[in-house]
Structures are given as structure tokens and as C-alpha cells.
Write a protein that holds these residues in place. Sequence first.
Motif, mmCIF file in Angstrom:
data_model
loop_
_atom_site.group_PDB
_atom_site.id
_atom_site.type_symbol
_atom_site.label_atom_id
_atom_site.label_comp_id
_atom_site.label_asym_id
_atom_site.label_seq_id
_atom_site.Cartn_x
_atom_site.Cartn_y
_atom_site.Cartn_z
ATOM 1 N N GLN A 90 -24.023 -23.920 -2.624
ATOM 2 C CA GLN A 90 -24.751 -22.840 -1.967
ATOM 3 C C GLN A 90 -26.142 -23.323 -1.587
ATOM 4 O OE1 GLN A 90 -24.795 -19.067 -3.868
ATOM 5 N NE2 GLN A 90 -22.606 -18.783 -3.647
ATOM 6 N N MET A 91 -26.592 -22.928 -0.411
ATOM 7 C CA MET A 91 -27.882 -23.358 0.114
ATOM 8 C C MET A 91 -28.676 -22.150 0.583
ATOM 9 S SD MET A 91 -26.485 -26.386 2.493
ATOM 10 C CE MET A 91 -25.032 -27.231 1.935
ATOM 11 N N GLY A 92 -29.908 -22.414 0.911
ATOM 12 C CA GLY A 92 -30.753 -21.377 1.476
ATOM 13 C C GLY A 92 -30.425 -21.143 2.937
ATOM 14 N N LYS A 93 -31.006 -20.088 3.502
ATOM 15 C CA LYS A 93 -30.714 -19.726 4.884
ATOM 16 C C LYS A 93 -31.241 -20.755 5.886
ATOM 17 C CE LYS A 93 -32.620 -15.794 4.249
ATOM 18 N NZ LYS A 93 -33.215 -14.481 4.385
ATOM 19 N N ALA A 94 -32.296 -21.472 5.533
ATOM 20 C CA ALA A 94 -32.913 -22.400 6.475
ATOM 21 C C ALA A 94 -32.252 -23.779 6.484
ATOM 22 C CB ALA A 94 -34.392 -22.553 6.150
ATOM 23 N N ALA A 95 -31.322 -24.046 5.589
ATOM 24 C CA ALA A 95 -30.691 -25.367 5.493
ATOM 25 C C ALA A 95 -29.709 -25.590 6.639
ATOM 26 C CB ALA A 95 -29.976 -25.506 4.159
ATOM 27 N N TYR A 96 -29.475 -26.865 6.971
ATOM 28 C CA TYR A 96 -28.513 -27.245 8.011
ATOM 29 C C TYR A 96 -27.113 -27.359 7.418
ATOM 30 C CZ TYR A 96 -26.337 -30.194 11.649
ATOM 31 O OH TYR A 96 -25.509 -30.728 12.608
ATOM 32 N N GLY A 97 -26.988 -27.909 6.232
ATOM 33 C CA GLY A 97 -25.689 -28.048 5.590
ATOM 34 C C GLY A 97 -25.421 -29.476 5.151
ATOM 35 N N VAL A 98 -24.180 -29.717 4.726
ATOM 36 C CA VAL A 98 -23.733 -31.032 4.290
ATOM 37 C C VAL A 98 -22.500 -31.413 5.099
ATOM 38 C CG1 VAL A 98 -24.660 -30.820 1.951
ATOM 39 C CG2 VAL A 98 -22.353 -30.029 2.427
ATOM 40 N N ILE A 99 -22.120 -32.679 5.027
ATOM 41 C CA ILE A 99 -20.954 -33.144 5.778
ATOM 42 C C ILE A 99 -19.685 -32.571 5.158
ATOM 43 C CG2 ILE A 99 -19.609 -35.164 6.462
ATOM 44 C CD1 ILE A 99 -22.239 -36.754 6.380
ATOM 45 N N ALA A 100 -18.901 -31.868 5.952
ATOM 46 C CA ALA A 100 -17.630 -31.312 5.490
ATOM 47 C C ALA A 100 -16.478 -32.255 5.827
ATOM 48 C CB ALA A 100 -17.382 -29.953 6.115
ATOM 49 N N ILE A 101 -16.535 -32.889 6.987
ATOM 50 C CA ILE A 101 -15.510 -33.830 7.421
ATOM 51 C C ILE A 101 -16.181 -34.918 8.248
ATOM 52 C CG2 ILE A 101 -14.934 -32.461 9.471
ATOM 53 C CD1 ILE A 101 -12.008 -33.369 9.105
ATOM 54 N N LYS A 102 -15.751 -36.159 8.035
ATOM 55 C CA LYS A 102 -16.293 -37.270 8.811
ATOM 56 C C LYS A 102 -15.573 -37.322 10.145
ATOM 57 C CE LYS A 102 -17.785 -40.097 4.962
ATOM 58 N NZ LYS A 102 -17.594 -41.319 4.209
ATOM 59 N N LEU A 103 -16.335 -37.301 11.210
ATOM 60 C CA LEU A 103 -15.774 -37.280 12.550
ATOM 61 C C LEU A 103 -16.024 -38.606 13.248
ATOM 62 C CD1 LEU A 103 -17.082 -33.774 13.611
ATOM 63 C CD2 LEU A 103 -14.816 -34.345 12.756
ATOM 64 N N ASN A 104 -15.010 -39.062 13.974
ATOM 65 C CA ASN A 104 -15.138 -40.271 14.766
ATOM 66 C C ASN A 104 -14.893 -39.875 16.216
ATOM 67 O OD1 ASN A 104 -15.386 -42.902 15.568
ATOM 68 N ND2 ASN A 104 -13.348 -43.515 14.902
ATOM 69 N N GLN A 105 -15.938 -39.564 16.957
ATOM 70 C CA GLN A 105 -15.860 -39.086 18.332
ATOM 71 C C GLN A 105 -14.902 -37.894 18.428
ATOM 72 O OE1 GLN A 105 -14.827 -42.499 20.657
ATOM 73 N NE2 GLN A 105 -16.753 -43.520 20.246
ATOM 74 N N ASP A 106 -15.151 -36.906 17.601
ATOM 75 C CA ASP A 106 -14.307 -35.725 17.483
ATOM 76 C C ASP A 106 -15.224 -34.531 17.247
ATOM 77 O OD1 ASP A 106 -12.051 -34.168 17.272
ATOM 78 O OD2 ASP A 106 -11.241 -35.171 15.512
ATOM 79 N N GLU A 107 -14.660 -33.331 17.216
ATOM 80 C CA GLU A 107 -15.454 -32.152 16.873
ATOM 81 C C GLU A 107 -14.567 -31.114 16.197
ATOM 82 O OE1 GLU A 107 -15.777 -29.510 20.872
ATOM 83 O OE2 GLU A 107 -16.885 -31.393 20.894
ATOM 84 N N VAL A 108 -15.168 -30.318 15.351
ATOM 85 C CA VAL A 108 -14.452 -29.276 14.622
ATOM 86 C C VAL A 108 -14.168 -28.115 15.578
ATOM 87 C CG1 VAL A 108 -14.635 -27.610 12.734
ATOM 88 C CG2 VAL A 108 -15.501 -29.925 12.427
ATOM 89 N N ILE A 109 -12.942 -27.577 15.511
ATOM 90 C CA ILE A 109 -12.583 -26.440 16.371
ATOM 91 C C ILE A 109 -12.419 -25.149 15.584
ATOM 92 C CG2 ILE A 109 -11.565 -27.748 18.256
ATOM 93 C CD1 ILE A 109 -9.224 -26.073 15.936
ATOM 94 N N GLY A 110 -12.257 -25.260 14.257
ATOM 95 C CA GLY A 110 -12.103 -24.050 13.463
ATOM 96 C C GLY A 110 -11.695 -24.350 12.040
#
Length: 170
Positions: A90-110
Motif C-alpha cells: 500500500q502506498m500514498g496517493k502521490a506515489a507512482y507505484g512499483v513494477i507489476a510486470i516487466k514489459l519488453n516493447q509491450d503495454e498493459v491492456i487490463g
Amino acid sequence: INLLQITDKIKAIIPLTELKGSLFISTKKGMAKRVSLDSFIRIKKSGVKAISLPMDDNVVDAKIVTEESEIVLATKNGIAARFKASDIRQMGKAAYGVIAIKLNQDEVIGFEILNKEERESKELTILTITEKGYGKRSQVQDYRKTSRACKGIININCSERNGKVIAIQL
């Protein structure tokens, strides 16, 4: 726009009856964060900032999770990762976050949330849809549990015939 004085696009609307659990937010670049729902008790007319984003990233979705929940995160190139929601602190509202998945020229869709009852169900499936109309229904048990910040497993083969993944759904 008529209710809130904001200029940003709305990505998720979550109706709440009680403030239990956390808000899980995922971004296009594979970052994720959890924010306690207690942080959203007093919302101003101008809104409450839930995540700090760089200019080249966008929020994909936001959903309510508990400590026992699991996340299935999917990418455009047919990769998926399954991990415990508690792996993202859990983080504060101003945080960006942490890496959930390593992407190699890809992007999360959902992503989808698996609750305790759903994980134990043998019939629960995840439907993956591609941009050319193809779909694949997979058993949840086929997605092995990993930790966050992994490369994930192949969810669906994205060929020229199928196209890229556009959505996943439980």
C-alpha cells in the motif's frame, strides 16, 4: 465533467457501500499501486489525486482488492502475469507505484481480480479477445502464480491473423 471540475479522462467508476480493502491501479507501462480506501474519505469537488503519472503513461484500470485477492494482468502482446495483490504494498496517493510486470516493447491492456471463492472454482475461465475478433477461453488454473515484476506467461499467440490483445474478462 458536470459533477467534478476535472480535465482528466475517467478510467473507472467504483460504487462503494463501505470503505474496506484497497484500490488497485495499473498503468500502461506495467506499474501498479495499492491505495487504502481510507485515503478517499473526504473528496473535494476538484477530486483527489490517486496516482502521480509521468506524461508518457496512462492509467489502464482501477478496481477494489483485498489482501487475499490475486491479480491477472494482461499485455497487448499476449503475455499475462498472476500474482497476489499483497505483493504490491500500500502506498500514498502521490506515489507512482512499483513494477507489476516487466514489459519488453509491450503495454498493459487490463487486469482482472480473482477473489478467494473464484480461485477455488474449477469452472472459472478468463476470456482473452484480440483486435481481429479472435478469442481464447483459458482455465484460471492454467496461469501459474508468480511474483510481481516477472515477465509473465504466454496467454495467447498474437500473430498477424489474430492481431494484438485488446481485452480480458473473467
